[in-house]
Design an enzyme around this catalytic site. Sequence first.
Site, PDB file in Angstrom:
ATOM      1  N   ARG A  75     -29.810  71.352  26.968  1.00 35.97           N
ATOM      2  CA  ARG A  75     -28.465  70.952  26.545  1.00 35.97           C
ATOM      3  C   ARG A  75     -28.405  70.861  25.020  1.00 35.97           C
ATOM      4  O   ARG A  75     -27.412  71.250  24.391  1.00 35.97           O
ATOM      5  CB  ARG A  75     -28.102  69.574  27.105  1.00 35.97           C
ATOM      6  CG  ARG A  75     -28.181  69.499  28.603  1.00 35.97           C
ATOM      7  CD  ARG A  75     -26.840  69.839  29.226  1.00 35.97           C
ATOM      8  NE  ARG A  75     -26.831  69.407  30.610  1.00 35.97           N
ATOM      9  CZ  ARG A  75     -25.717  69.196  31.299  1.00 35.97           C
ATOM     10  NH1 ARG A  75     -24.543  69.400  30.746  1.00 35.97           N
ATOM     11  NH2 ARG A  75     -25.789  68.811  32.552  1.00 35.97           N
TER      12      ARG A  75
ATOM     13  N   THR B  66     -23.317  59.712  28.257  1.00 38.01           N
ATOM     14  CA  THR B  66     -24.204  60.137  29.343  1.00 38.01           C
ATOM     15  C   THR B  66     -23.383  60.026  30.630  1.00 38.01           C
ATOM     16  O   THR B  66     -22.383  59.319  30.670  1.00 38.01           O
ATOM     17  CB  THR B  66     -25.441  59.226  29.450  1.00 38.01           C
ATOM     18  OG1 THR B  66     -25.000  57.882  29.676  1.00 38.01           O
ATOM     19  CG2 THR B  66     -26.284  59.296  28.175  1.00 38.01           C
TER      20      THR B  66
ATOM     21  N   CYS C  73      -2.997  69.171  18.365  1.00 35.42           N
ATOM     22  CA  CYS C  73      -3.129  68.031  17.458  1.00 35.42           C
ATOM     23  C   CYS C  73      -2.211  66.916  17.935  1.00 35.42           C
ATOM     24  O   CYS C  73      -1.243  67.164  18.644  1.00 35.42           O
ATOM     25  CB  CYS C  73      -2.821  68.408  16.016  1.00 35.42           C
ATOM     26  SG  CYS C  73      -1.094  68.651  15.632  1.00 35.42           S
TER      27      CYS C  73
ATOM     28  N   HIS D 186     -21.371  57.518  35.212  1.00 34.01           N
ATOM     29  CA  HIS D 186     -20.545  57.290  36.399  1.00 34.01           C
ATOM     30  C   HIS D 186     -21.289  57.646  37.686  1.00 34.01           C
ATOM     31  O   HIS D 186     -20.944  57.195  38.761  1.00 34.01           O
ATOM     32  CB  HIS D 186     -19.240  58.087  36.308  1.00 34.01           C
ATOM     33  CG  HIS D 186     -19.424  59.566  36.403  1.00 34.01           C
ATOM     34  ND1 HIS D 186     -19.778  60.353  35.320  1.00 34.01           N
ATOM     35  CD2 HIS D 186     -19.350  60.412  37.458  1.00 34.01           C
ATOM     36  CE1 HIS D 186     -19.894  61.605  35.717  1.00 34.01           C
ATOM     37  NE2 HIS D 186     -19.638  61.673  37.000  1.00 34.01           N
TER      38      HIS D 186
HETATM   39  N1  NAD Z   1     -11.689  60.653  28.410  1.00 33.76           N
HETATM   40  C1  NAD Z   1     -12.756  60.036  28.909  1.00 33.76           C
HETATM   41  O1  NAD Z   1     -12.702  58.888  29.361  1.00 33.76           O
HETATM   42  C2  NAD Z   1     -14.040  60.785  28.934  1.00 33.76           C
HETATM   43  C3  NAD Z   1     -14.182  61.897  28.119  1.00 33.76           C
HETATM   44  C4  NAD Z   1     -15.380  62.561  28.161  1.00 33.76           C
HETATM   45  C5  NAD Z   1     -16.400  62.137  28.986  1.00 33.76           C
HETATM   46  N2  NAD Z   1     -16.245  61.044  29.782  1.00 33.76           N
HETATM   47  C6  NAD Z   1     -17.337  60.601  30.632  1.00 33.76           C
HETATM   48  O2  NAD Z   1     -18.535  60.809  29.925  1.00 33.76           O
HETATM   49  C7  NAD Z   1     -19.555  61.208  30.820  1.00 33.76           C
HETATM   50  C8  NAD Z   1     -20.160  62.539  30.368  1.00 33.76           C
HETATM   51  O3  NAD Z   1     -19.327  63.650  30.692  1.00 33.76           O
HETATM   52  P1  NAD Z   1     -19.934  65.127  30.663  1.00 33.76           P
HETATM   53  O4  NAD Z   1     -18.914  66.068  31.136  1.00 33.76           O
HETATM   54  O5  NAD Z   1     -20.483  65.369  29.280  1.00 33.76           O
HETATM   55  O6  NAD Z   1     -21.128  64.979  31.735  1.00 33.76           O
HETATM   56  P2  NAD Z   1     -22.419  65.914  31.936  1.00 33.76           P
HETATM   57  O7  NAD Z   1     -23.018  65.486  33.225  1.00 33.76           O
HETATM   58  O8  NAD Z   1     -22.093  67.335  31.697  1.00 33.76           O
HETATM   59  O9  NAD Z   1     -23.397  65.458  30.723  1.00 33.76           O
HETATM   60  C9  NAD Z   1     -24.093  64.223  30.708  1.00 33.76           C
HETATM   61  C10 NAD Z   1     -25.302  64.387  29.794  1.00 33.76           C
HETATM   62  O10 NAD Z   1     -25.994  63.148  29.681  1.00 33.76           O
HETATM   63  C11 NAD Z   1     -27.409  63.406  29.685  1.00 33.76           C
HETATM   64  N3  NAD Z   1     -28.114  62.189  30.090  1.00 33.76           N
HETATM   65  C12 NAD Z   1     -28.135  61.621  31.317  1.00 33.76           C
HETATM   66  N4  NAD Z   1     -28.843  60.487  31.285  1.00 33.76           N
HETATM   67  C13 NAD Z   1     -29.286  60.319  30.029  1.00 33.76           C
HETATM   68  C14 NAD Z   1     -30.077  59.316  29.395  1.00 33.76           C
HETATM   69  N5  NAD Z   1     -30.521  58.250  30.049  1.00 33.76           N
HETATM   70  N6  NAD Z   1     -30.331  59.447  28.073  1.00 33.76           N
HETATM   71  C15 NAD Z   1     -29.862  60.523  27.391  1.00 33.76           C
HETATM   72  N7  NAD Z   1     -29.130  61.516  27.955  1.00 33.76           N
HETATM   73  C16 NAD Z   1     -28.836  61.394  29.264  1.00 33.76           C
HETATM   74  C17 NAD Z   1     -27.537  64.557  30.648  1.00 33.76           C
HETATM   75  O11 NAD Z   1     -28.755  65.261  30.426  1.00 33.76           O
HETATM   76  C18 NAD Z   1     -26.319  65.399  30.323  1.00 33.76           C
HETATM   77  O12 NAD Z   1     -26.557  66.358  29.334  1.00 33.76           O
HETATM   78  C19 NAD Z   1     -18.941  61.271  32.190  1.00 33.76           C
HETATM   79  O13 NAD Z   1     -19.223  60.050  32.854  1.00 33.76           O
HETATM   80  C20 NAD Z   1     -17.467  61.405  31.905  1.00 33.76           C
HETATM   81  O14 NAD Z   1     -16.658  60.910  32.955  1.00 33.76           O
HETATM   82  C21 NAD Z   1     -15.072  60.382  29.749  1.00 33.76           C
END
Ligand code: NAD
Lengths: 564, 564
Positions: free
Chosen positions: B197, B260, B407, B263
């Site tokens: 990643r 991360t 934007c 969820h």
């Molecule tokens: N608008 C919002 O509220 C919003 C916006 C973006 C993301 N999110 C939330 O953020 C989270 C991430 O979304 P995503 O699409 O990037 O998910 P994803 O699963 O694609 O990426 C998560 C990343 O976290 C890494 N990871 C997992 N555990 C870890 C740890 N202990 N230490 C370091 N790295 C770790 C994984 O290797 C992965 O690359 C989700 O829970 C999503 O719902 C919310």
Amino acid sequence: MSAVRTIRAPRGSTLTCRGWQQEAAMRMLMNNLDPEVAENPDQLIVYGGTGKAARNWEAFERIVETLKVLRNDETLLVQSGKPVAVFETHERAPRVLIANSLLVPKWATWEHFWELEGKGLIMFGQMTAGSWIYIGSQGIIQGTYETLAAVARQHFGGSLEGRVVLTGGLGGMGGAQPLAITMNGGVGLIIEVDERRIRRRVDMGYCDRWTADLDEALRWVEEARQKREPLSVALLGNCAEVEPELVRRGWIPDVVTDQTSAHDPLGGYVPAGLTVAEAERLRSSDPEEYVRRSMASMAAHCEAMVAFQKAGAVVFDYGNNLRGQAKAAGFDEAFSYPGFVPAYIRPLFEEGKGPFRWVALSGDPEDIYKTDRVILEEFGRENEGLARWLRLAGEKIPFQGLPARICWLGYGERDRAGLLFNHMVKKGELKAPIVIGRDHLDAGSVASPYRETEGMRDGSDAIADWPILNALINTAAGASWVSVHHGGGVGIGYSIHAGQVVVADGSDEAEWRLAHVLRTDPGMGVVRHADAGYERAQQVARERGIKMPSLGIGMDAGNGRQGG
Amino acid sequence: MSAVRTIRAPRGSTLTCRGWQQEAAMRMLMNNLDPEVAENPDQLIVYGGTGKAARNWEAFERIVETLKVLRNDETLLVQSGKPVAVFETHERAPRVLIANSLLVPKWATWEHFWELEGKGLIMFGQMTAGSWIYIGSQGIIQGTYETLAAVARQHFGGSLEGRVVLTGGLGGMGGAQPLAITMNGGVGLIIEVDERRIRRRVDMGYCDRWTADLDEALRWVEEARQKREPLSVALLGNCAEVEPELVRRGWIPDVVTDQTSAHDPLGGYVPAGLTVAEAERLRSSDPEEYVRRSMASMAAHCEAMVAFQKAGAVVFDYGNNLRGQAKAAGFDEAFSYPGFVPAYIRPLFEEGKGPFRWVALSGDPEDIYKTDRVILEEFGRENEGLARWLRLAGEKIPFQGLPARICWLGYGERDRAGLLFNHMVKKGELKAPIVIGRDHLDAGSVASPYRETEGMRDGSDAIADWPILNALINTAAGASWVSVHHGGGVGIGYSIHAGQVVVADGSDEAEWRLAHVLRTDPGMGVVRHADAGYERAQQVARERGIKMPSLGIGMDAGNGRQGG
Ligand SMILES: NC(=O)c1ccc[n+]([C@@H]2O[C@H](COP(=O)([O-])OP(=O)(O)OC[C@H]3O[C@@H](n4cnc5c(N)ncnc54)[C@H](O)[C@@H]3O)[C@@H](O)[C@H]2O)c1
Ligand SMILES: NC(=O)c1ccc[n+]([C@@H]2O[C@H](COP(=O)([O-])OP(=O)(O)OC[C@H]3O[C@@H](n4cnc5c(N)ncnc54)[C@H](O)[C@@H]3O)[C@@H](O)[C@H]2O)c1
């Protein structure tokens, strides 16, 4: 903020707002709260449990004030009975847009609703309460009348003459049954356990006579049946005792249904063997024993209905959940007979037919009688049930608040009726404009899997895209006000539905509105059923020129294959 | 019916439909399915799990065919991605009205949804997938950028220059973080456990450099911080190990958040002490042990974040439920820091600000660059964050499909922008019309108690009247297409939201549409927040002339007391 007061809509042809659409919205809001119309006007409750017309008195005042100054290119937004904003739109846009009681599904429970209501943040709009087009108990009578008319059409060549209808319950809604039966020409035997309820219905002229003697009742019924005369007979008794007894005697009516309050086994249904007074005592002394007996009685009651069906009677459920209770009580064959919507109402929905209604802003009953005559002329010849309803409604149904009428019209009929009314207003034949609306219980405006969309052919009962599309297209097609509600009829969590109202003020602009929205609105009913696989709806769409791209209907002139 | 195919929207100024609104709807539908844009175009999936643009290929074809012949006084209705009807409306009405994924609340579960989807009766529309205005990952970057810009404004005088942001996760959405940090002028340290990643983000130019050595990472960060130079550093490591270590060392960043995938404690989060490969093995060999460790790690991770907060850092949750998991794992102080919407986005929503976006139908990037310059001139002086975003977006963000820009603009700005674009089209400065839309995640268009409407001041989080009113008023105020969806972002049951798109084709008619709908739409954001008691929103309503009868705002000129 303000003290309780008595509301009555202004009558007559003097405009107090900047246009008739605003005036109509204001008068109809007020009419919903007229003590002749509303169940509990002091609390702004119109009908149906706690269905309200405005959030509170302050909101009511602000709505009225705003409607008085609202321009003909502005739109007022009402959120659960509170006037939250006014935006500039345009002449053909609705003057009011309403959303009531809507909750994100996960939170769509009575408990959360009550919490929000307690904080003053939301209001229960029921169907026509929060959308300002309730017209009193006429609607209840007419729904029952129309259901029985459908039974007559489907099974008895269009009339109940010489036919016997057996049913139970003379309560708030069930009390309409005797009148609806006789208006259809039939003979009714209605079993009711509570003498006070019977007397009330006889006193009001809804029911012809009553007795506590089964033999006498049967004699009267037989006489009327042989003479083919309409008659309603109330029998003081308990369905769970009388109906099995009739089965034993081999006395088989033509039609059987029921409107005892079977949905509630403790507060509603009265078990066999108890008077009303005894039932009340047992209810409080031993509620568990009460429910046990009540459930057993409902099983016996339902079993008798199934026996009538086996013996050749037409039997249907009227939405009181008697089948569900009987099944829960161990009677496996409870669901042998169908619910009333799939059995009788759906074929009407397939043609876009539903409870079309109109109100005379003049306040003069003469205006309604004139429209009655016009509707009778226009549709009476081809529709015998409609003709009978209009004649009898004119005789038997008292007006409540502003004079109003209801009758079921379908796609292609509603716009004709609307244009006729507009023409009458234009020519000065009526003293003031006519308001045209409908119940949210309509062909294409409601998703309600336990009632209006129960058992859809394709299984799409719970899909709520349809009422939302209905509201959106009516907003785009000339409605004067449009509403979207949640929970009407069956309660929070169980339905999503939309309403529309349009004003015939005699203007050319109104003509445009009527010609369009009275097509889109019932049109959605045809489309919703055609999409679900109902052939009659598909045929109606084809014959009456509704365009349905997904079914390839009406798109021949330019289906895009020739397009750029 | 039809085989899978590759879709790409036509470019240029040749009209293939009967008007630019229909043409725009057609091209935007196609653009959503462009392989450059869509995650899985073969299955019509655009983004966000299974967010689709049309029900199936047959429905897609029928929509395109219908748009090609749709008149300028007709409106197409789309029910969960299927074109169910066309009705005659009028010139100022929307050309398309869309309802996707809506269910009666009691049935609003993924299970029932999947059952209906399996029968081909419904479609998951996500937010901009089913409403034909997705523009690729630009939206994700910009949301993160805007959140950090709000952090900068609230805490650091408008810029992250010389400030260090610590966060976790470089996945699908989290991968936007390093770029969003440097675009705000800051220095980012992003902890990610998966080397692949990290490499992907560095290769794409989203992240500047990476290391597995904490000391090296801190050295780079410190250097950049002192020079006040933007820099993003990815550290290969686990948040649950690295962050507690940083607390022990007393190394305190300025801002801390996390993306991360907290969820999901089994499929998403990686527990401390495991490589990605080891985690994968444990996941399948002993899922219970995996979840146990994962929850314990999240508690440690969250505890470190709270420690940073106590030491003076600005800490917020980014909607991944880390707080909830940590609390479930026994860390009582988990909810010490706020979610990002109440903390940073809501103040923008109060002004009607949200993710305004536009697309060049010409297909020519020059058209977007020209609009960039015009927006910069018009708003850049008063809005430093916006100016920086536009300059950097132009440099760093690759277009996907039709060239587009996003934007955040508020009430009073969006209509100005829209009218400027329309003027440019009219004068021939752009090669073809511009499509203007937005995410459903906007100020006044969504009810979503776990995200956009979390913790509303008055407790009205779950009231869904607002998105419905938004859709209705935009339908009345000139939108080219309007949509209402359920379940976008947070899933079935958890949200109701609406979208609107309007086309600037240089005509006077478009000018009317833009001037109205680009007021009603962000206006709903102001009204929704003003109604909930937010002072800034009430002030905005007062200053910018929004009429709110229930608050007595803007109604002075005629509040009805003087009325008829
Ligand atoms: N608008 C919002 O509220 C919003 C916006 C973006 C993301 N999110 C939330 O953020 C989270 C991430 O979304 P995503 O699409 O990037 O998910 P994803 O699963 O694609 O990426 C998560 C990343 O976290 C890494 N990871 C997992 N555990 C870890 C740890 N202990 N230490 C370091 N790295 C770790 C994984 O290797 C992965 O690359 C989700 O829970 C999503 O719902 C919310
Ligand atoms: N559209 C529809 O589906 C529709 C329409 C009307 C009524 N309903 C249903 O019909 C039922 C009746 O409605 P209502 O408003 O009249 O209720 P209600 O409570 O006012 O009246 C019910 C009546 O049934 C009588 N009753 C109870 N048990 C009896 C028994 N064992 N034998 C004889 N009489 C008995 C009661 O004394 C009472 O008068 C409800 O369950 C309602 O939901 C459905």
